[in-house]
Design a protein around this motif. Structure first.
Motif, PDB file in Angstrom:
ATOM      1  N   SER A  86      50.095  -9.190 -30.118  1.00 12.05           N
ATOM      2  CA  SER A  86      51.308  -9.244 -29.308  1.00 12.05           C
ATOM      3  C   SER A  86      51.539 -10.658 -28.800  1.00 12.05           C
ATOM      4  CB  SER A  86      51.184  -8.265 -28.136  1.00 12.05           C
ATOM      5  OG  SER A  86      50.263  -8.756 -27.197  1.00 12.05           O
ATOM      6  N   GLY A  87      52.768 -10.937 -28.410  1.00 17.86           N
ATOM      7  CA  GLY A  87      53.135 -12.271 -27.947  1.00 17.86           C
ATOM      8  C   GLY A  87      52.402 -12.691 -26.687  1.00 17.86           C
ATOM      9  N   VAL A  88      52.230 -11.762 -25.756  1.00 17.47           N
ATOM     10  CA  VAL A  88      51.550 -12.089 -24.500  1.00 17.47           C
ATOM     11  C   VAL A  88      50.080 -12.400 -24.762  1.00 17.47           C
ATOM     12  CG1 VAL A  88      50.869 -11.157 -22.253  1.00 17.47           C
ATOM     13  CG2 VAL A  88      53.152 -10.717 -23.132  1.00 17.47           C
ATOM     14  N   LEU A  89      49.457 -11.629 -25.626  1.00 17.86           N
ATOM     15  CA  LEU A  89      48.062 -11.868 -25.949  1.00 17.86           C
ATOM     16  C   LEU A  89      47.884 -13.204 -26.669  1.00 17.86           C
ATOM     17  CD1 LEU A  89      45.222 -10.743 -25.797  1.00 17.86           C
ATOM     18  CD2 LEU A  89      45.627  -9.624 -27.985  1.00 17.86           C
ATOM     19  N   ALA A  90      48.824 -13.556 -27.535  1.00 18.46           N
ATOM     20  CA  ALA A  90      48.748 -14.840 -28.238  1.00 18.46           C
ATOM     21  C   ALA A  90      48.881 -16.009 -27.263  1.00 18.46           C
ATOM     22  CB  ALA A  90      49.849 -14.913 -29.300  1.00 18.46           C
ATOM     23  N   VAL A  91      49.766 -15.880 -26.280  1.00 17.82           N
ATOM     24  CA  VAL A  91      49.935 -16.947 -25.287  1.00 17.82           C
ATOM     25  C   VAL A  91      48.685 -17.067 -24.412  1.00 17.82           C
ATOM     26  CG1 VAL A  91      51.255 -17.628 -23.245  1.00 17.82           C
ATOM     27  CG2 VAL A  91      52.445 -16.837 -25.276  1.00 17.82           C
ATOM     28  N   LEU A  92      48.115 -15.936 -23.999  1.00 21.23           N
ATOM     29  CA  LEU A  92      46.900 -15.977 -23.189  1.00 21.23           C
ATOM     30  C   LEU A  92      45.717 -16.559 -23.967  1.00 21.23           C
ATOM     31  CD1 LEU A  92      47.070 -12.595 -21.246  1.00 21.23           C
ATOM     32  CD2 LEU A  92      47.420 -14.897 -20.361  1.00 21.23           C
ATOM     33  N   LEU A  93      45.613 -16.218 -25.232  1.00 20.49           N
ATOM     34  CA  LEU A  93      44.550 -16.779 -26.061  1.00 20.49           C
ATOM     35  C   LEU A  93      44.738 -18.284 -26.238  1.00 20.49           C
ATOM     36  CD1 LEU A  93      42.049 -16.251 -27.793  1.00 20.49           C
ATOM     37  CD2 LEU A  93      43.598 -15.903 -29.726  1.00 20.49           C
ATOM     38  N   ARG A  94      45.970 -18.715 -26.451  1.00 21.74           N
ATOM     39  CA  ARG A  94      46.223 -20.150 -26.594  1.00 21.74           C
ATOM     40  C   ARG A  94      45.936 -20.884 -25.282  1.00 21.74           C
ATOM     41  NH1 ARG A  94      45.472 -24.057 -29.841  1.00 21.74           N
ATOM     42  NH2 ARG A  94      46.492 -25.880 -29.050  1.00 21.74           N
ATOM     43  N   PHE A  95      46.258 -20.271 -24.162  1.00 21.14           N
ATOM     44  CA  PHE A  95      45.969 -20.876 -22.863  1.00 21.14           C
ATOM     45  C   PHE A  95      44.467 -21.053 -22.676  1.00 21.14           C
ATOM     46  CE2 PHE A  95      45.380 -20.567 -18.205  1.00 21.14           C
ATOM     47  CZ  PHE A  95      46.092 -21.698 -17.850  1.00 21.14           C
ATOM     48  N   ALA A  96      43.685 -20.063 -23.099  1.00 21.31           N
ATOM     49  CA  ALA A  96      42.227 -20.173 -23.005  1.00 21.31           C
ATOM     50  C   ALA A  96      41.708 -21.278 -23.913  1.00 21.31           C
ATOM     51  CB  ALA A  96      41.576 -18.840 -23.365  1.00 21.31           C
TER      52      ALA A  96
END
Length: 162
Positions: free
Chosen positions: A2-12
């Motif tokens: 999902s888009g939110v999970l991809a953004v959170l993973l990229r932030f990490a």
């Protein structure tokens, strides 16, 4: 994904890259200090390795704190432009260090700032090393979190149709 999970993973991944950049810059400053002070000789170096295991991360905390906002700007530009080449990150790290030196250059007239050219060059060198460490950790995959929309178009021409 999902888009939110991809953004959170990229932030990490970006946070891990920033931590790696700060540690690399701190280690570079330590190596420069050891060479400058003459402590890098074989008989005295083992005495400093244990202390460096504490002082490198401690200095990295100061590097991370003092360079945070210039680094945020550089990381945001790299993410939204989709820059993935090592030269961009090396130059961005140098500019982050130069921005830090510019912010604290006011004290140079009173003798408390970074007026010495060698210190300024050491800071820029640490910024370049930090930028390269960021590229190795997080910069190679910039803008891939957006999925297919973030991919760059191919550089080879299509078929001629003949």
């Amino acid at each position: 994904m999902s888009g939110v999970l991809a953004v959170l993973l990229r932030f990490a991944v970006v946070l891990a890259g920033y931590a790696a950049a700060c540690l690399a810059a701190s280690a570079f400053i330590h190596v420069l200090f050891l060479g400058w002070s003459g402590l890098a000789e074989e008989e005295t170096l083992p005495a400093f390795t244990t202390g460096m295991m504490v002082s490198v991360p401690l200095l990295a905390l100061f590097v991370a704190h003092l360079n945070f906002w210039p680094a945020v700007v550089a990381i945001a530009v790299a993410e939204f432009l989709g820059k993935r080449d090592w030269l961009f990150y090396a130059l961005a790290g140098g500019f982050v260090a130069l921005a830090f030196a510019g912010l604290f250059h006011r004290g140079a007239e009173s003798g408390a700032g970074f007026g010495d050219t060698a210190v300024l060059l050491a800071m820029i060198g640490a910024g370049v090393v930090g930028g390269l460490a960021y590229w190795l950790t997080a910069g190679q995959w910039a803008r891939k979190w957006r999925g297919g929309a973030g991919e760059l178009p191919p550089t080879s021409p299509g078929s001629s149709g003949s």
